[in-house]
Design an enzyme around this catalytic site. Structure first.
Site, PDB file in Angstrom:
ATOM      1  N   ASP A 163       0.816  -0.726   0.177  1.00  0.00           N
ATOM      2  CA  ASP A 163      -0.182  -0.188  -0.023  1.00  0.00           C
ATOM      3  C   ASP A 163       0.668   1.652   0.388  1.00  0.00           C
ATOM      4  O   ASP A 163       0.861   2.116   1.014  1.00  0.00           O
ATOM      5  CB  ASP A 163      -1.357   0.181   1.018  1.00  0.00           C
ATOM      6  CG  ASP A 163      -2.033   1.406   0.922  1.00  0.00           C
ATOM      7  OD1 ASP A 163      -2.397   1.359   0.060  1.00  0.00           O
ATOM      8  OD2 ASP A 163      -2.273   1.659   2.472  1.00  0.00           O
ATOM      9  N   GLU A 404       3.419  -7.359   7.759  1.00  0.00           N
ATOM     10  CA  GLU A 404       1.971  -8.525   7.275  1.00  0.00           C
ATOM     11  C   GLU A 404       2.473  -9.609   5.915  1.00  0.00           C
ATOM     12  O   GLU A 404       1.615  -9.335   5.116  1.00  0.00           O
ATOM     13  CB  GLU A 404       1.371  -7.366   6.701  1.00  0.00           C
ATOM     14  CG  GLU A 404       0.893  -6.227   7.939  1.00  0.00           C
ATOM     15  CD  GLU A 404      -0.736  -4.910   7.614  1.00  0.00           C
ATOM     16  OE1 GLU A 404      -0.638  -5.478   6.028  1.00  0.00           O
ATOM     17  OE2 GLU A 404      -1.016  -4.831   7.980  1.00  0.00           O
ATOM     18  N   TYR A 457      -7.588  -3.068  13.158  1.00  0.00           N
ATOM     19  CA  TYR A 457      -8.239  -2.020  11.696  1.00  0.00           C
ATOM     20  C   TYR A 457      -9.247  -2.039  12.333  1.00  0.00           C
ATOM     21  O   TYR A 457     -10.329  -2.098  11.752  1.00  0.00           O
ATOM     22  CB  TYR A 457      -7.819  -1.369  10.934  1.00  0.00           C
ATOM     23  CG  TYR A 457      -6.863  -0.539  10.295  1.00  0.00           C
ATOM     24  CD1 TYR A 457      -6.306   0.550  10.134  1.00  0.00           C
ATOM     25  CD2 TYR A 457      -5.672  -1.731   9.744  1.00  0.00           C
ATOM     26  CE1 TYR A 457      -5.408   0.247   9.576  1.00  0.00           C
ATOM     27  CE2 TYR A 457      -4.318  -1.247   9.925  1.00  0.00           C
ATOM     28  CZ  TYR A 457      -3.977   0.070   9.653  1.00  0.00           C
ATOM     29  OH  TYR A 457      -3.150   0.781   9.938  1.00  0.00           O
ATOM     30  N   GLU A 493      -0.268  -0.606  14.472  1.00  0.00           N
ATOM     31  CA  GLU A 493      -0.611   0.812  13.270  1.00  0.00           C
ATOM     32  C   GLU A 493      -2.106   0.628  13.811  1.00  0.00           C
ATOM     33  O   GLU A 493      -2.705  -0.607  14.029  1.00  0.00           O
ATOM     34  CB  GLU A 493      -1.040  -0.023  11.791  1.00  0.00           C
ATOM     35  CG  GLU A 493       0.115   0.149  11.227  1.00  0.00           C
ATOM     36  CD  GLU A 493       0.486  -0.452   9.641  1.00  0.00           C
ATOM     37  OE1 GLU A 493      -0.796  -0.578   9.125  1.00  0.00           O
ATOM     38  OE2 GLU A 493       1.245  -0.610   8.813  1.00  0.00           O
TER      39      GLU A 493
HETATM   40  C1  BDP Z   1      -1.840  -2.028   6.720  1.00  0.00           C
HETATM   41  C2  BDP Z   1      -0.716  -1.883   5.977  1.00  0.00           C
HETATM   42  C3  BDP Z   1      -0.078  -0.403   5.667  1.00  0.00           C
HETATM   43  C4  BDP Z   1      -1.576   0.496   4.923  1.00  0.00           C
HETATM   44  C5  BDP Z   1      -2.500  -0.058   6.378  1.00  0.00           C
HETATM   45  C6  BDP Z   1      -3.774   0.329   5.835  1.00  0.00           C
HETATM   46  O1  BDP Z   1       0.432  -2.227   6.612  1.00  0.00           O
HETATM   47  O2  BDP Z   1       0.767  -1.306   5.075  1.00  0.00           O
HETATM   48  O3  BDP Z   1      -1.106   0.988   3.867  1.00  0.00           O
HETATM   49  O4  BDP Z   1      -2.591  -1.134   6.453  1.00  0.00           O
HETATM   50  O5  BDP Z   1      -4.106  -0.297   4.875  1.00  0.00           O
HETATM   51  O6  BDP Z   1      -2.057  -3.590   6.921  1.00  0.00           O
HETATM   52  O7  BDP Z   1      -4.051   2.107   5.505  1.00  0.00           O
END
Ligand code: BDP
Length: 584
Positions: A163, A404, A457, A493
Site C-alpha cells: 500500500d 504483514e 483496524y 498500526e
Molecule cells: C496495513 C499496512 C499498511 C497500509 C494500511 C492501510 O501495513 O501498509 O497502508 O494497512 O490499509 O495493513 O491503510
C-alpha cells in the site's frame, strides 16, 4: 560501509542535481549502447523519484537511464575513488566511461563501487546509471502476487499489492568520494550501561596493509586507545569504559564522537574518520521495554518517505519538517514502515532523540516466498545490509523484519525463524519483531520474536463505522494476544482514513471527527494495558498509493495531510500526549 565524510584524508563530491534522462520503454538501452552515449530526451532531478517530475512518467514502472559527465581532479592521483548511491529503486547498474563497474539489487539501502580503475583523472568522466523499477514477485518488496493474496490489495494499478506507490529512480544522494589506498572500511560500536558506566565495544575493519597502528580517540574526553597492527591484521576489536557517562535518551540525545586514525610506521596519518555514537542500553524485561534501565512507552507513528513531486526523494527540508511535527505532537518514536529510511533521516533521529524501529522492505510475503531459496537469500542479504549500515545509530532501538506477511501457513515458521536467527547473529543487542495483521491464534512466526507488533483496524476494515464495537474488539484481542504469547505488545498500526476538510456530526467514515475519535479512544485502550510497550498511529501523513477504489488518490490515514497540515485527530492526540508528558 561508512557514510561518506569529508575528512583530512578523504574528499567528497555531491552529484545531486540535474542528470540527462531517458525511459527505456523497450529494454534495448544496453543493445543501443546507452551506457556509452544516452539518447536522453530530458533532464531530471536526482535525488527524487522520476514519477512526479513528468506526467508521462507518473505511471512508468520500467527502466530509466541517467547520464552525467563529471570532472575528477588530478589531486586524487594516489587515492581510491568511490561512487556511492544512497538508494535507487530497484535494480541499479552503473558504467563509468562505458565500463561496467557494478550492479546492486534493492530499493532502500546504499551501495558503493570502487571506480578508480574506470576513471581518468583531470577530465570529464561519463557516469551512466540504469535503474530498473519493474514490479515482480521476486523483488523486495514483492509485487504482482495477486493470485496468492489473501490479505492486501487485489486489483490495484499498478499491481504492486503493497500500500504505497512504487516510485522509481534515484531517490537518495549520489556521491563520489575518495579514500587513501589503505583505509578504514568499517566501524561498529556496541554500547551498554552497567552500574552507571558506559561500556563501549568497538570493531574496526581496515583495508590495505600500509598501516602500522590504529588510534581511537573519543573527542572531548581523555579516552584514547592505541592499537599496533600486526601484519595482515584487518580487524581490530576492543573496548573502553566511559565514566561520568551521559546516556543517550530522547530528553538528552547526547552524541559522542569517536575519531579513528590509521597511522603509518612514522606516525603519519594515513586515514581518518569520525563516527558519532550514543551510549545507551535497550532491553525487554517482564513485558516492559527498558531504555537505560527505565521503562519507556513508544508514542508515535508508522510513516513513509513520501512527499509531492519528490516521491521518495530524500529531502532535508521535509525531514526537518517531519521531525518538527513529531516533536509538536509529543511523539517519541516511529517505525520506518515499510523499508529502511535514508541515512540522513536516521542521523537526524540520533541528534534529536527520536526512537526508531528499523524495518526491512519485506511487506506482504505470500506462502510461496517461504520455500523459495532465492527469496530467502535476498532477504538474508537485505537484513545484513540494513544492520551493517544502521548498527551505530543509537536512535534505532529495535528491528522489524517484516510487515504483514502471510504467517498462517506452517512454512512461515522456519522461514521467519531463520530471518530472526540471522539478524540476531549480526546484532545481539536490539529486540527484534515482525508485524502481524492476522489472528494470533493462526500465526506461526510471532513466537520466534522478542516482542509482538500488531496492526489492527477494528472500527475501520472490521466493525466499520461501529466504533464502540471496534474498541471493544481491540480491548479483547489485545488481552487474548498477551494471554497466548506472553510477550510485550506494541500496536504498530491503528487508524482511519479522513479526508481533510470533511466534517460530519455524528462522526462518519472518512470524516475528521471519526478519525479523531477512533485514534484517541483506541490509543487510550492500548496505553492502559500493563503489557503494551507502545502505540503507533497509522499514519503520520497521507501518502501516495497505487490506485484502487478504496484509496482517494492517496491513503488518507495520515494525522497530517500529504502537505503536512494537521487534521483534527492530530490536535486531539497531541493534547493527550502533551498531558502525559506534563507539558499541558
Ligand atoms: C496495513 C499496512 C499498511 C497500509 C494500511 C492501510 O501495513 O501498509 O497502508 O494497512 O490499509 O495493513 O491503510
Amino acid at each position: 560501509m561508512l557514510y561518506p565524510q569529508l575528512t583530512a584524508t578523504r574528499q567528497l563530491y555531491s552529484l545531486d542535481g540535474f542528470w540527462r534522462f531517458a525511459p527505456d520503454h523497450h529494454n534495448d538501452g544496453v543493445s543501443n549502447d546507452w551506457h556509452k552515449q544516452l539518447e536522453a530526451d530530458r533532464e531530471i532531478s536526482v535525488q527524487a523519484s522520476w514519477n512526479e517530475q513528468y506526467q508521462d512518467l507518473m505511471h512508468y514502472f520500467g527502466i530509466g537511464w541517467y547520464e552525467r559527465d563529471v570532472m575528477i581532479p588530478n589531486s586524487l592521483k594516489d587515492e581510491r575513488i568511490w561512487l556511492r548511491i544512497g538508494a535507487a529503486n530497484y535494480l541499479t547498474t552503473i558504467w563509468v566511461n562505458g565500463e561496467l563497474v557494478g550492479e546492486h539489487e534493492g530499493g532502500h539501502l546504499p551501495f558503493e563501487f570502487d571506480i578508480s580503475k574506470a576513471i581518468i583523472l583531470g577530465r570529464a568522466n561519463r557516469i551512466s546509471i540504469r535503474v530498473d523499477a519493474t514490479i515482480t514477485p521476486d523483488r523486495l518488496p514483492p509485487g504482482d502476487v495477486e493470485s496468492e493474496m489473501i490479505i492486501g490489495f487485489k486489483g490495484q494499478f499498478p499491481n504492486n499489492y503493497f500500500d504505497f506507490f512504487p516510485y522509481g529512480g534515484i531517490n537518495r544522494p549520489v556521491n563520489i568520494f575518495s579514500t587513501p589506498s589503505s583505509y578504514i572500511e568499517s566501524i561498529q560500536l556496541t554500547t551498554d550501561l552497567i552500574d552507571g558506566i558506559g561500556k563501549v565495544s568497538f570493531k574496526v575493519g581496515i583495508s590495505g596493509q600500509s598501516t602500522a597502528s590504529c588510534l581511537l580517540q573519543v573527542e572531548h574526553t581523555s579516552i584514547s586507545v592505541n592499537h599496533s597492527l600486526h601484519e595482515d591484521e584487518l580487524t581490530i576489536v576492543g573496548h573502553f569504559d566511559v565514566f561520568d557517562v551521559r546516556p543517550w535518551c530522547p530528553a538528552d540525545p547526547y552524541l559522542y564522537a569517536l575519531k579513528v586514525s590509521l597511522l603509518d610506521a612514522n606516525g603519519h596519518v594515513v586515514d581518518e574518520y569520525t563516527q558519532s555514537f550514543g551510549i545507551r542500553s535497550v532491553k525487554i524485561e517482564d513485558a516492559k521495554l527498558l531504555l537505560n534501565g527505565e521503562p519507556i512507552f513508544l508514542n508515535g507513528f508508522g510513516m513513509h518517505e513520501d512527499f509531492p513531486v519528490l516521491g521518495k526523494g530524500m529531502n532535508h527540508a521535509v525531514i526537518a519538517k517531519d521531525f518538527n511535527l513529531l516533536k509538536w505532537m509529543g511523539a517519541n518514536s516511529i517505525r520506518t514502515s515499510h523499508y529502511p529510511y535514508s541515512d540522513e533521516f536516521l542521523q537526524y533521529a540520533d541528534r534529536t532523540g527520536l526512537l526508531v524501529i528499523g524495518e526491512t522492505p519485506f511487506v506482504g510475503f505470500v506462502p510461496s516466498h517461504y520455500t523459495d531459496d532465492i527469496i530467502r537469500e535476498k532477504a538474508t542479504r537485505v537484513i545484513s545490509e540494513m544492520i551493517h549500515r544502521d548498527y551505530n545509530h543509537p536512535s534505532i532501538i529495535a528491528w522489524s523484519l517484516a510487515n504483514e506477511g502471510h504467517t498462517f501457513v506452517p512454512e512461515a515458521d522456519p522461514f521467519y525463524k531463520a530471518l530472526y536467527d540471522h539478524a540476531r547473529s549480526l546484532d545481539s543487542t536490539r529486540p527484534i519483531t515482525i508485524v502481524n495483521c492476522l489472528d494470533v491464534e493462526d500465526d506461526y512466526a510471532l513466537k520466534h520474536f522478542d516482542f509482538v507488533s500488531l496492526n489492527r483496524y477494528y472500527g475501520w476494515y472490521e466493525q466499520a463505522a461501529r466504533l464502540d464495537e471496534g474498541c471493544a474488539m481491540l480491548d479483547q484481542k489485545l488481552d487474548r494476544c498477551y494471554e497466548l504469547l506472553r510477550k510485550p505488545i506494541i500496536v504498530t498500526e491503528f487508524g482511519a482514513d479522513a479526508v481533510a476538510g470533511v466534517h460530519t456530526d455524528p462522526p462518519e467514515l472518512f470524516s475528521e471527527e471519526y478519525q479523531a475519535e477512533m485514534v484517541t479512544r483506541q490509543y487510550q485502550i492500548i496505553a492502559s494495558k500493563p503489557y503494551t510497550i507502545g502505540a503507533h498511529v497509522w499514519s503520520f501523513a497521507d501518502f501516495k498509493t497505487s490506485q484502487t477504489p478504496s484509496r482517494v488518490v492517496v491513503n488518507r490515514k495520515g494525522l497530517f495531510t500529504r502537505e503536512r497540515q494537521p487534521k483534527l485527530a492530530a490536535h486531539k492526540l497531541r493534547e493527550i500526549w502533551l498531558k502525559e508528558k506534563g507539558e499541558k
